[in-house]
Write a protein that holds these residues in place. Sequence first.
Motif, PDB file in Angstrom:
ATOM      1  N   ILE A   1       3.420   9.769  -9.994  1.00 47.72           N
ATOM      2  CA  ILE A   1       2.673   9.973 -11.236  1.00 47.72           C
ATOM      3  C   ILE A   1       2.034  11.359 -11.255  1.00 47.72           C
ATOM      4  CG2 ILE A   1       0.647   9.248 -12.532  1.00 47.72           C
ATOM      5  CD1 ILE A   1       1.341   6.347 -11.597  1.00 47.72           C
ATOM      6  N   GLN A   2       1.442  11.749 -10.124  1.00 50.02           N
ATOM      7  CA  GLN A   2       0.794  13.065 -10.059  1.00 50.02           C
ATOM      8  C   GLN A   2       1.805  14.179 -10.283  1.00 50.02           C
ATOM      9  OE1 GLN A   2      -2.415  13.644 -10.001  1.00 50.02           O
ATOM     10  NE2 GLN A   2      -2.693  11.428 -10.060  1.00 50.02           N
ATOM     11  N   LYS A   3       2.969  14.040  -9.637  1.00 48.52           N
ATOM     12  CA  LYS A   3       4.001  15.069  -9.801  1.00 48.52           C
ATOM     13  C   LYS A   3       4.439  15.160 -11.254  1.00 48.52           C
ATOM     14  CE  LYS A   3       5.980  14.947  -5.137  1.00 48.52           C
ATOM     15  NZ  LYS A   3       7.160  14.551  -4.313  1.00 48.52           N
ATOM     16  N   LYS A   4       4.591  14.004 -11.868  1.00 48.69           N
ATOM     17  CA  LYS A   4       5.033  13.984 -13.261  1.00 48.69           C
ATOM     18  C   LYS A   4       3.992  14.659 -14.152  1.00 48.69           C
ATOM     19  CE  LYS A   4       7.554  11.723 -16.699  1.00 48.69           C
ATOM     20  NZ  LYS A   4       8.816  10.972 -16.836  1.00 48.69           N
TER      21      LYS A   4
ATOM     22  N   GLU B   1       0.835  -1.202   0.000  1.00 47.26           N
ATOM     23  CA  GLU B   1       0.000   0.000   0.000  1.00 47.26           C
ATOM     24  C   GLU B   1       0.872   1.255   0.000  1.00 47.26           C
ATOM     25  OE1 GLU B   1      -3.707   1.945   2.528  1.00 47.26           O
ATOM     26  OE2 GLU B   1      -2.852  -0.004   3.072  1.00 47.26           O
ATOM     27  N   ARG B   2       1.920   1.221   0.830  1.00 50.69           N
ATOM     28  CA  ARG B   2       2.820   2.370   0.914  1.00 50.69           C
ATOM     29  C   ARG B   2       3.472   2.628  -0.438  1.00 50.69           C
ATOM     30  NH1 ARG B   2       7.949   3.810   1.756  1.00 50.69           N
ATOM     31  NH2 ARG B   2       8.713   1.686   1.532  1.00 50.69           N
ATOM     32  N   ARG B   3       3.929   1.542  -1.068  1.00 51.57           N
ATOM     33  CA  ARG B   3       4.585   1.698  -2.367  1.00 51.57           C
ATOM     34  C   ARG B   3       3.598   2.206  -3.417  1.00 51.57           C
ATOM     35  NH1 ARG B   3       8.754  -3.363  -3.268  1.00 51.57           N
ATOM     36  NH2 ARG B   3       9.874  -3.145  -1.303  1.00 51.57           N
ATOM     37  N   SER B   4       2.381   1.723  -3.330  1.00 48.53           N
ATOM     38  CA  SER B   4       1.351   2.137  -4.272  1.00 48.53           C
ATOM     39  C   SER B   4       1.088   3.638  -4.144  1.00 48.53           C
ATOM     40  CB  SER B   4       0.065   1.352  -4.008  1.00 48.53           C
ATOM     41  OG  SER B   4      -0.964   1.845  -4.827  1.00 48.53           O
ATOM     42  N   LYS B   5       0.981   4.118  -2.912  1.00 44.43           N
ATOM     43  CA  LYS B   5       0.758   5.553  -2.691  1.00 44.43           C
ATOM     44  C   LYS B   5       1.925   6.368  -3.219  1.00 44.43           C
ATOM     45  CE  LYS B   5      -2.314   5.405   1.310  1.00 44.43           C
ATOM     46  NZ  LYS B   5      -2.457   5.680   2.765  1.00 44.43           N
ATOM     47  N   PHE B   6       3.131   5.860  -2.967  1.00 45.22           N
ATOM     48  CA  PHE B   6       4.332   6.557  -3.423  1.00 45.22           C
ATOM     49  C   PHE B   6       4.331   6.678  -4.941  1.00 45.22           C
ATOM     50  CE2 PHE B   6       8.422   8.264  -3.303  1.00 45.22           C
ATOM     51  CZ  PHE B   6       9.245   7.600  -4.199  1.00 45.22           C
ATOM     52  N   LEU B   7       4.003   5.577  -5.609  1.00 45.37           N
ATOM     53  CA  LEU B   7       3.963   5.593  -7.071  1.00 45.37           C
ATOM     54  C   LEU B   7       2.908   6.569  -7.576  1.00 45.37           C
ATOM     55  CD1 LEU B   7       4.426   1.848  -8.049  1.00 45.37           C
ATOM     56  CD2 LEU B   7       6.021   3.730  -8.393  1.00 45.37           C
TER      57      LEU B   7
END
Lengths: 95, 130
Positions: free
Chosen positions: B19-22, B9-15
């Motif tokens: 994506i949003q930043k990109k 879950e943590r990794r998913s949020k990080f990804l």
Amino acid sequence: MLEGKAVIEDTDMPDKMQIQAMASASEALDLYDVFDCTSIAAHIKKEFDTKYGSGWQCVVGSSFGCFFTHSKGTFVYFTLETLNFLIFKGASYLI
Amino acid sequence: MEEAEKELERRSKFLNSLIQKKKKGIEQHEHESFKVHVRACDMPLPLQNRALQCARLHLESMPPGNKLDNKRLALALKKEFDSSYGPAWHCIVGTSFGSYVTHSVGGFLYFSIDKVYILLFKTAVEPLDH
């Protein structure tokens, strides 16, 4: 071509010159298609250069805004058919 | 197993945040890179660059999605050139117009930026006929 009614939006031009402007515009619309704005503008500008001395400017179109400096008594902005017309003479000053 | 789920879950949020930043970065980049095309010109290069920069800055300063104010941009350009290079400059901005003008030597530029066409030209300042 159908005879359209020109509507003066803004001017500081003598009445006689206004009439000439609208006549030149009608004439140009008889000669050229409404999409050929450059040829229409050229026709009007050349007419004014001939009749009232050189240095006239003409802009024709359906979507534009502009800012310019003109000689006193040489500015007219009007609509005819689907187009807007701006005619003015470049700035001069009194000595 | 619970720890594994939390890590996923943590990794998913990080990804997702990456994506949003990109996406934001791409949007910003797209907004900044207005396509400029000089279509006709009789103007020294420094003045050309000045006009292009002025127009670009004006467009960039507008919030995305706002409709361009043709008159405001025309005014900005004319004022800048009148004050920097002497009177009298004239500027037409729009998406649909034609024109026919007489201009001073070295004082004419017609270019497009994004979907807008801009005509900037100079006329001689002369004494009135008496």
